[in-house]
Write an enzyme that holds these catalytic residues in place. Sequence first.
Site, short mmCIF file in Angstrom:
data_model
loop_
_atom_site.label_atom_id
_atom_site.label_comp_id
_atom_site.label_asym_id
_atom_site.label_seq_id
_atom_site.Cartn_x
_atom_site.Cartn_y
_atom_site.Cartn_z
N HIS A 182 53.31 -12.53 26.81
CA HIS A 182 54.72 -12.20 27.02
C HIS A 182 54.96 -10.68 27.02
O HIS A 182 55.90 -10.20 26.40
CB HIS A 182 55.56 -12.87 25.93
CG HIS A 182 57.02 -13.03 26.25
ND1 HIS A 182 57.89 -11.97 26.33
CD2 HIS A 182 57.75 -14.14 26.54
CE1 HIS A 182 59.10 -12.41 26.62
NE2 HIS A 182 59.04 -13.72 26.76
N SER A 183 54.13 -9.93 27.72
CA SER A 183 54.36 -8.49 27.82
C SER A 183 55.48 -8.20 28.81
O SER A 183 55.66 -8.90 29.81
CB SER A 183 53.09 -7.77 28.26
OG SER A 183 52.16 -7.67 27.20
N GLU A 214 55.00 -14.44 33.14
CA GLU A 214 54.32 -15.19 32.09
C GLU A 214 53.68 -16.46 32.67
O GLU A 214 54.36 -17.46 32.86
CB GLU A 214 55.32 -15.59 31.02
CG GLU A 214 56.20 -14.47 30.50
CD GLU A 214 57.50 -14.99 29.91
OE1 GLU A 214 57.44 -15.96 29.11
OE2 GLU A 214 58.58 -14.47 30.25
N HIS A 270 59.50 -21.05 22.82
CA HIS A 270 58.23 -20.38 22.45
C HIS A 270 57.66 -20.88 21.12
O HIS A 270 57.14 -20.10 20.32
CB HIS A 270 58.41 -18.87 22.44
CG HIS A 270 58.72 -18.26 23.78
ND1 HIS A 270 58.24 -18.77 24.96
CD2 HIS A 270 59.48 -17.17 24.12
CE1 HIS A 270 58.68 -18.03 25.98
NE2 HIS A 270 59.41 -17.06 25.49
#
Length: 340
Positions: free
Chosen positions: A173-174, A305, A102
Amino acid sequence: MKQDEVFGTTQAGEAVPRFTIRGGGLRACILGWGAVVQDLRLDGHDAPLVLGFDRFGPYAADGGYFGALVGRFANRIRGGRFTLAGSHHQTNRNFLGRHTLHGGAAGYARRLWEVSLHGRDFVTLSLHDPAGTMGFPGALDVTCTYRLKIPGTLSVEIGAICDAPTPCSLAQHSYFNLDDGGVGEVLDHRVAILAGAYLPVDAECVPTGVVQPVEGTPFDFRQARPLRPDGDAGAAVAYDHNFCLAAARGPLRQAAWVQGARSGIEMEVWTTEPGVQLYCGQHIAADAPGLDGIAYRPFSGLCLEPQAWPDAPNRPYFPQATLSPDDAYHQVTEYRFRLP
């Protein structure tokens, strides 16, 4: 621009704003830190739809990317190494001390964004990422607009431009729990993913390079089924894999569908991206209470995602994930919610 409130303060003394937006039967709270979706509620359903925190501290310390926009390159780059235009690059190895995850330790999830526009149903955030940050070549300027639309839609529109060729893949990215906000597990949520192939990974969660058909594997979600394999309450679940939607970024299309096992709430995921990462939250280990005081634990939420395929900078036969100064990055992803 209307600033709703100061949510917290960074170690450098910078104020972190929180903005509340409403529309389409949804209410969302967005942070200037990490472009985080801190809270998301659907009219007619009491519990939050996402995992999050009521204080800034857990976001500053957290490694789970709760609700954040991640980049400059979402997911993993093997060894944090890649070659671009004949030049070798080494990016920050923040995953197991061996790979880039990330965007590195100071990726976009751990930076303060500017809030440039804000209305009743939307907020636009922007970030300037200087050349060389976390080892990535070229400067990148990013914008992210969260907008709530009818019916029940959280729209995420992301744009980026650069001044030199660079890997670029951004992802929301929930963690979602459509039943109770994370009190219970999501393993009985029904999931469909409209992909005929996935990327197997090695023991360090980096793609092996094989593009594997889902048919006959536990990764076949072409027909909706519970996350828990075969409905076996004792079965191991370790989904953290990219599902291959397309060979390139394209028009907005449905990628996935999820339904809460007890609430019956449905969520559709629509995106322009060629891949979607399914992560079922097996490593969630929050040290602080979450929204509504909920104690999160493994499998409290799942992530879907949309993004480029992981390790694409090292796999020329994966969908292209290099942005050049002559082009612009543009992603649209929509999470569409519906009551039963």
